[in-house]
Structures are given as structure tokens and as C-alpha cells.
Design a protein around this motif. Structure first.
Motif, PDB file in Angstrom:
ATOM      1  N   LEU C   3       0.852  -1.211   0.000  1.00 23.38           N
ATOM      2  CA  LEU C   3       0.000   0.000   0.000  1.00 23.38           C
ATOM      3  C   LEU C   3       0.885   1.259   0.000  1.00 23.38           C
ATOM      4  CD1 LEU C   3      -3.042  -0.400   2.468  1.00 23.38           C
ATOM      5  CD2 LEU C   3      -3.017   0.410   0.097  1.00 23.38           C
ATOM      6  N   PHE C   4       1.982   1.190   0.761  1.00 19.50           N
ATOM      7  CA  PHE C   4       2.748   2.443   0.911  1.00 19.50           C
ATOM      8  C   PHE C   4       3.636   2.699  -0.297  1.00 19.50           C
ATOM      9  CE2 PHE C   4       1.445   3.809   4.988  1.00 19.50           C
ATOM     10  CZ  PHE C   4       1.061   2.656   5.641  1.00 19.50           C
ATOM     11  N   MET C   6       2.691   2.869  -3.310  1.00 16.23           N
ATOM     12  CA  MET C   6       2.007   3.785  -4.240  1.00 16.23           C
ATOM     13  C   MET C   6       2.475   3.535  -5.671  1.00 16.23           C
ATOM     14  SD  MET C   6      -0.153   5.850  -2.879  1.00 16.23           S
ATOM     15  CE  MET C   6      -0.750   5.795  -1.193  1.00 16.23           C
ATOM     16  N   GLY C   7       2.649   2.266  -6.024  1.00 14.69           N
ATOM     17  CA  GLY C   7       3.027   1.989  -7.400  1.00 14.69           C
ATOM     18  C   GLY C   7       4.223   2.816  -7.817  1.00 14.69           C
ATOM     19  N   TYR C   9       5.452   5.394  -7.175  1.00 14.71           N
ATOM     20  CA  TYR C   9       5.477   6.863  -7.026  1.00 14.71           C
ATOM     21  C   TYR C   9       5.519   7.235  -5.546  1.00 14.71           C
ATOM     22  CZ  TYR C   9       4.169   7.031 -11.932  1.00 14.71           C
ATOM     23  OH  TYR C   9       4.143   6.887 -13.292  1.00 14.71           O
ATOM     24  N   PHE C  12       7.213  10.390  -4.161  1.00 17.20           N
ATOM     25  CA  PHE C  12       6.630  11.678  -4.565  1.00 17.20           C
ATOM     26  C   PHE C  12       5.359  11.953  -3.763  1.00 17.20           C
ATOM     27  CE2 PHE C  12       9.670  12.144  -7.734  1.00 17.20           C
ATOM     28  CZ  PHE C  12       9.807  10.958  -8.427  1.00 17.20           C
ATOM     29  N   VAL C  13       4.497  10.917  -3.675  1.00 19.71           N
ATOM     30  CA  VAL C  13       3.216  11.144  -2.995  1.00 19.71           C
ATOM     31  C   VAL C  13       3.464  11.468  -1.524  1.00 19.71           C
ATOM     32  CG1 VAL C  13       1.056  10.074  -2.332  1.00 19.71           C
ATOM     33  CG2 VAL C  13       2.026   9.600  -4.587  1.00 19.71           C
ATOM     34  N   TRP C  14       4.306  10.653  -0.884  1.00 22.89           N
ATOM     35  CA  TRP C  14       4.495  10.863   0.556  1.00 22.89           C
ATOM     36  C   TRP C  14       5.229  12.175   0.828  1.00 22.89           C
ATOM     37  CZ3 TRP C  14       1.324   8.676   3.477  1.00 22.89           C
ATOM     38  CH2 TRP C  14       0.803   7.401   3.138  1.00 22.89           C
ATOM     39  N   SER C  15       6.129  12.542  -0.049  1.00 25.80           N
ATOM     40  CA  SER C  15       6.838  13.809   0.235  1.00 25.80           C
ATOM     41  C   SER C  15       5.863  14.978   0.128  1.00 25.80           C
ATOM     42  CB  SER C  15       7.987  13.986  -0.751  1.00 25.80           C
ATOM     43  OG  SER C  15       7.456  14.014  -2.060  1.00 25.80           O
TER      44      SER C  15
END
Lengths: 204, 250, 53, 232
Positions: C3-4, C6-7, C9, C12-15
């Protein structure tokens, strides 16, 4: 005499200090209002707020009963302002400056020659103002008052840089102006012997 | 209604009233943002084209929206302050500016992070939205710099109000000219106009995040306005009573 | 843990979410600090006036 | 004491007298007029030195460089627009005049344009030649520069009025005005490069003219409000 200028409940703050509060005055035609007080007591600020250059905290100024905020233009037409600084361009000559003045407010250059003669600056007309001494520049500022037909003269320390003859000249000019149903508000340090009805405001 | 507004406008009432409202806004903001984040990150379907990278939209769009909302709030309160000479309105404008700058920066940062996987570069001049946000950031800096350069608060309020109004007139023009400018390069923008096709399951978290961010903005704005009001009223009696309760009794 | 990711990415998403959290916290702290700073400033001035009155 | 109406000199007379006074001042201090021109020419000359003399690169970047140089040159002379009046007290007299202040602010912008905007437009073809720009684009360049410099003088008068009383006003003035001047720069520079590529230029020129009209109608009022506030 008709009441020309009045201030009701005037108060002004300058940063942390409260310059004056709950100040009232009423000036009718032919009277001089003398604003006295030590340096930094707000004399200039009071004059500037009468002229409308500085906003008041509370209270308002009215001219012939009409608050000046409401009808700024007709009040400005009746006022001529003399500050510490001369208000003319140093690079231009006396005549060029006064001609610009006629664009700003209703002023007649018709009787300019005797005005300059009376002020003792007729031979300086071709020089740029920055070449004149401080006293002569003060006399040029007086010329602005004489060529304009405003009824209210606001004068901030008019005697600075003037010699004894100049100072008596200022007193005479004010008396003549008041005799013609004008009004004058003046901020000054020194005491003034003048044969016109005088009101005084003492600021701390 | 009018009496309420009048009461709200008087500083002491505003000061107490806002203290009561802020907790409600903060709790509401927390709830909406929590739902939006969790739903957006884990439950919304991935975008068929961008995969999971599109989830950045749930912070980028609210931030960009807030940067506009903050400037609108600033310009409207500046106008009210100038026309009706209300100190409180100027306090709102003074409070809104730093918030707007923060969220504009956030919109720029999240936009360029989002752009990295999509366009391969951190900064893409071709995207008109990013360029407009950048110019908006300069507008905020200009506003805060002018406010900072004037010491007298009343004068700083009115001068920056004029700048805020002039800026507000120019913002639509800036957006229009940047759009026109970027359309010169490569026809329609790289990213489809509305961004990834939004299916309802993606839309709800976004709505929640926008509402959540708006509530957050309201809470932060009120908090900052309270301090601006306290500063502007520092000489008044109610502030003296408020801050020195103990001495009052002697 | 997928889940974490994010495929691929994930970073980028978490930042961006982390950055959002930072901005929100910083502006909240800044608001509170400014409030405290103004309140203390006024208190000091009031105390100073009380003493020399 | 005659009646009130006679107390206020005509509007046109007021506008003409303030423009004449400023032109007289500029005439007596030629430096104010020449400095922006030298600055414009120098900045435009810096670019080829920095980037290299290759013809097609200059042709592509020519319009952009010329426009940025014109923008900065106009900004250079804006700081002193109201500063001298503020320092020698004539700003008080201007504000206290019964003439409407927006009219006088418009007069100041007109005289600023005549002193530093128009010469830029006149000199721009010479500098455009050094960028080997095709002759027909020079015409478009001048048209866009005319509208651009007028808008800049008007926008700049607001910035100058806002920062007149502040000590480090110059840097602040550019920070305030540059974001607002971006649409003018975008449309100006891009329209000239469109002309270089024989594209349709009408849209850009119409926009610049429209922006100029908007500036003429709103800027003087904003500048007047700003002057009253800064002169307190």
C-alpha cells in the motif's frame, strides 16, 4: 463675524504618543489662531490635519459649517499652506515656480511685480531657487500666499530663517490679510505682537 | 443579522467570539482532512494514466484553491477597510497575507513534485497553472514587503490595501496572459485541461479535502486576526484589562 | 507494505503529503508564536507604565 | 473674494502646467532623460556579449531581451517620480490643490512617459538592428513598446506613490511593480517574436492597447490614493 473654520473633538495619535485629544476651536473671519507649544508637541501635525494632509484619529474640521471631508475641493480652493519646506522646485526660477502655482490653485500673477518688490526679491527672478538663501526662499514661499486669493492661510513657523525686517513684514502681511476678512492659523514659538484678535491653542 | 455583524466588528466582541469559533473550525478541518487523506490515499482508484501519482492532487488542488481564496479574502477586506475605515478589516488583510503565501508555496511545491514523474522535470514552464502560481507568490511577497517597510500600522494598512486592490484587478489578467502565452508553445496543455478524468470515487476525497482546507484556513486566519487585533488595540482599556487581570484589583 | 509503495510513485506522494503537514504545522505554530509575542510585548509595556506611574 | 467656481483653475490648465513643469525640470537635468536610454542600450548589448554572436540565436531572443531591457529601464527612472516632490515639499502643495489629485497623478505619468518612455521607443529600432531583427518586426516592436511603456509609466506611478516615503523604496518599487507588469511583458515580447515568425500579431497588440486603456482609467486613482496615504 461669520464662523469660518472650526474643529470639533480633534484627536491625533503619532505612533505610541497621543499628541492632542478632545481639541475644539472656532475661528471667524479676521481672526488669527496661534498654535503654541514646545518642539514635538504636535503643532505641525495639527496644522497638517486642519489642511487635510494628515488623517485625524477622531473629530473633524469644518469650513463655513461644512465638514471638509465632505467637500474637499471647495475647502482646498480656500486654503494656502506654508510648511517648513518651501514647496518649490530648486532647479526652476521664481517665475517658473509661481507660474506652476497658477495651474494648481486660483492665483493671479497680475500684480506680481509689486509683490516681489515688497518681498524684496524682485532682482532674483532669473536665478534657480537653489541659489537663494534660506531667508530669500522663505520670502518666495510668502509670494505664494500673496498671489493666491485663498481666504485661509495655514503657516507653520513662518518666522524661521527670516531677519528682523522679514519678521515684521510677515506680521504686516498677516494683518492685511485678516483685514480683508481672511483667516490665518499659525504655529509659532515666539510671542507675537499683532493688532488683530488672536485665539491661542497651547499644546503640551 | 446587521446587529450581529456590527457586534462582530467591534474588536473586543470579535476577540472573544473568535476564540469560541476557532476550536469548531479546527475540529471540522481535522475531520474532513483526515477522511480526505485516508480515502484519497488508499481507497480512491488509481488513475489509469498516472497511476498513484495522481493522489498528490488531494493536496495540490486545495493548496492552489486556498492561495486564491486567501488573496480574495485579502483584497475584499482591504477594500472594506479602505472604504469604511474599519481597523478589523485591515487586520484580516494583514492576517491573510502570510497564510496565502504559505499555501501558494505549498501549491508550487506539490505541483512541481507532481510534475517530476509526469514531465520528468521539477519545473515545467509550459504548465500555465504553475507559472501563474509563481507570479502570485511574487504578489504576496510584494504585499508583505510593503507592509513590512512601513512602521506606522494605520499607514501600512491603507497603503497595502491599495496594493492588494491593484493586485486583485491584475490577477485575472495575469492568468489570462499566462494561459495565452503557454498555448503558443504546444497547443493544449500537456496535462488534460481538467486533469485526470475524475470518477466519483476520486471526487469525494477531493471535495472533503477542499472543505477541510477551507476550515483550516478559516481557523488559522481567525487566530492570526486575533493577534493583529490585539496589536492594533494595544492602547485600549479592554486590552489592559484582558492582559493585566491581577493588577486591576489593586 | 505494498500500500505504501504507491506503485513506485511512493516517494513523490508521501513527500508532498509530508510537506503539506509541515506547512500546516509551521503556519499554526507561527500564528501562536506571534500572538504570544504581541501579548507579552503589551504586558511588558503595561508593567513598565504601571511601575513609573 | 470672488465666488467659488472661479476659485479652481481649469482641469486642462492644471494637467498642462504639471506636465510643462516636469518637462522643464527634465530639460534642466538632461541626465534624467539619458540615463534610462544608456541603461536600455547597455542591457541590450550585454546579452550578445554574454550568449555569443550567433545570428539565429540573437534573432530568436532579440525581442525578449529588448523588452526586458525596456521594462527595467522604465523601472529605473520611476523611483524618483514623486521622490523629489516629496523631499522639497511640493507634494504637499500638489495634494492640497483643488485640482483633482488623480488628474495631477496622470500628469506625472504623462511627463514620465515623455521623458523616459518615448525615447525608449525611438531608440529601440537602433538596438533592434544590433539583434539583426528583420525590418518588419521593428515596426511591431515599436508599436508594442509604445503601449507597453505607457502602461508601465501608469503602473509604476502607483508603485512610486506607494513607496515614496520609504527609505529603501527603489528595490521595493520593482518588487511591487514587476509582478503586475508581467502581462505587458508577456504580450509585448511574444507579439514581437510572433511577428518575427510571420504569425498574426493583431491579438497581442489589441491586448496591449486594452491593458493600456485599463491602466489609464484606473492607475491615476490608485496613485492618488497612495500619494495621500504616503504623504501623511
Amino acid at each position: 463675524m461669520a464662523e469660518l473654520l472650526s474643529g470639533t473633538d480633534l484627536s491625533l495619535l503619532r505612533g505610541e504618543r497621543c499628541l492632542f485629544e478632545g481639541l475644539n476651536f472656532a475661528l471667524s473671519a479676521g481672526e488669527l489662531l496661534l498654535v503654541q507649544g514646545p518642539n514635538g508637541s504636535g503643532k505641525t501635525c495639527l496644522l497638517r490635519s486642519i489642511a487635510g494632509l494628515t488623517g485625524l484619529e477622531t473629530g473633524y474640521i469644518s469650513w463655513q459649517g461644512v465638514p471638509t471631508e465632505r467637500d474637499r475641493q471647495s475647502f482646498s480652493a480656500e486654503v494656502v499652506w506654508m510648511a517648513h519646506r518651501v514647496g518649490f522646485k530648486g532647479d526652476l526660477t521664481l517665475i517658473e515656480n509661481l507660474r506652476f502655482e497658477t495651474g494648481l490653485r486660483s492665483a493671479t500673477l497680475g500684480g506680481i511685480d509689486e509683490i516681489l518688490a515688497r518681498l524684496g526679491i524682485s532682482r532674483l527672478t532669473e536665478l534657480p531657487l537653489r541659489c537663494l538663501s534660506a531667508g530669500q526662499q522663505r520670502r518666495v514661499a510668502l509670494a505664494r500666499m500673496l498671489i493666491s486669493d485663498a481666504r485661509l492661510w495655514l503657516m507653520d513657523e513662518p518666522f524661521t530663517n527670516l531677519d528682523a525686517a522679514g519678521q515684521t513684514l510677515v506680521v504686516d502681511l498677516i494683518s492685511e490679510h485678516l483685514a480683508k476678512d481672511g483667516a490665518c492659523v499659525m504655529a509659532a514659538h515666539r510671542e507675537l505682537e499683532i493688532s488683530v484678535p488672536v485665539q491661542r491653542i497651547q499644546l503640551q | 443579522m446587521w446587529k450581529f455583524l456590527h457586534k462582530l466588528a467591534s474588536p473586543p466582541h470579535f476577540y472573544d467570539l473568535s476564540a469560541k469559533i476557532i476550536p469548531w473550525f479546527s475540529v471540522g478541518a481535522l475531520a474532513f482532512i483526515a477522511y480526505g487523506t485516508i480515502a484519497g490515499l488508499f481507497f480512491a482508484p488509481a488513475d489509469y494514466q498516472q497511476g498513484d501519482a495522481f493522489r498528490i492532487i488531494y493536496v495540490h488542488v486545495p493548496a492552489a484553491y486556498l492561495s486564491m481564496l486567501a488573496y480574495t479574502a485579502m483584497a475584499v477586506s482591504a477594500g472594506i477597510g479602505l472604504i469604511w475605515r474599519m481597523k478589523l478589516a485591515h487586520a484580516v488583510a494583514a492576517a491573510a497575507a502570510p497564510l496565502g503565501a504559505w499555501f501558494t508555496f505549498l501549491a508550487l511545491a506539490t505541483g512541481s513534485i507532481w510534475g517530476r514523474p509526469m514531465w520528468g522535470t521539477w519545473w515545467e514552464w509550459g504548465d500555465p497553472r504553475l507559472t501563474s502560481e509563481l507570479i502570485m507568490l511574487f504578489l504576496y511577497f510584494g504585499y508583505m514587503a510593503l507592509r513590512g517597510a512601513i512602521d506606522d500600522t494605520a499607514k501600512a494598512d491603507r497603503a497595502s490595501a491599495v496594493l492588494a486592490l491593484v493586485g486583485a484587478v491584475n490577477i485575472p489578467i495575469i492568468h489570462f496572459s499566462v494561459e495565452w502565452w503557454s498555448s503558443l508553445h504546444q497547443g493544449p496543455t500537456l496535462v488534460r485541461e481538467g486533469g485526470p478524468a475524475i470518477v466519483p470515487a476520486m471526487m469525494y476525497p477531493l471535495l472533503a479535502m477542499i472543505i477541510g482546507f477551507s476550515l483550516l484556513f478559516a481557523a488559522l486566519l481567525l487566530a492570526r486576526v486575533r493577534s493583529e487585533v490585539l496589536y492594533r488595540e494595544r492602547r485600549t482599556h479592554w486590552v489592559r484589562k484582558l492582559l493585566m487581570p491581577s493588577e486591576e484589583s489593586t | 507494505m505494498e500500500l505504501f509503495a504507491m506503485g513506485e510513485y511512493g516517494p513523490f506522494v508521501w513527500s508532498s503529503y509530508f510537506l503539506t503537514l509541515v506547512v500546516v504545522i509551521v503556519s499554526a505554530v507561527q500564528a501562536r508564536q506571534r500572538h504570544r509575542q504581541i501579548a507579552n510585548g503589551i504586558r511588558q509595556r503595561l508593567k513598565a507604565e504601571e511601575t513609573n506611574e | 473674494m470672488n465666488s467659488d467656481e472661479a476659485k479652481i483653475p481649469g482641469l486642462w490648465h492644471g494637467l498642462r502646467s504639471i506636465v510643462r513643469r516636469d518637462l522643464l525640470l527634465a530639460w534642466k537635468r538632461p541626465g534624467d532623460m539619458l540615463n534610462p536610454l544608456f541603461f536600455f542600450a547597455m542591457v541590450s548589448a550585454l546579452f550578445p556579449l554574454a550568449v555569443g554572436p550567433s545570428a539565429e540565436q540573437l534573432a530568436i531572443s532579440g525581442p525578449g531581451v529588448l523588452w526586458v531591457a525596456a521594462l527595467l529601464a522604465a523601472l529605473l527612472s520611476l523611483n524618483s517620480l514623486f521622490l523629489n516632490d516629496y523631499e522639497d515639499g511640493s507634494l504637499d502643495q500638489i495634494i492640497l490643490s483643488p485640482q483633482p489629485l488623480p488628474l495631477l497623478a496622470l500628469g506625472k505619468s504623462v511627463s514620465h512617459w515623455l521623458v523616459s518612455g518615448l525615447p525608449l521607443v525611438i531608440v529601440s529600432p537602433l538596438v533592434a538592428m544590433t539583434f539583426r531583427m528583420p525590418v518588419e518586426t521593428v515596426g511591431v516592436l515599436m508599436v508594442t513598446l509604445v503601449f507597453g511603456t505607457i502602461s508601465l509609466s501608469l503602473l509604476g506611478s502607483i508603485g512610486a506613490a506607494l513607496t515614496v516615503g520609504l527609505n529603501r523604496g527603489n528595490a521595493l518599487l520593482s518588487l511591487l511593480i514587476l509582478p503586475l507588469a508581467m502581462p505587458v511583458l508577456i504580450f509585448g515580447a511574444r507579439t514581437v517574436s510572433l511577428a518575427a515568425a510571420d504569425d498574426a500579431v493583431a491579438a497581442g497588440i489589441y491586448f496591449l492597447a486594452a491593458y493600456c486603456m485599463l491602466a489609464i482609467t484606473f492607475a491615476p486613482f490608485a496613485a492618488a490614493a497612495a500619494l495621500k496615504i504616503s504623504n501623511e
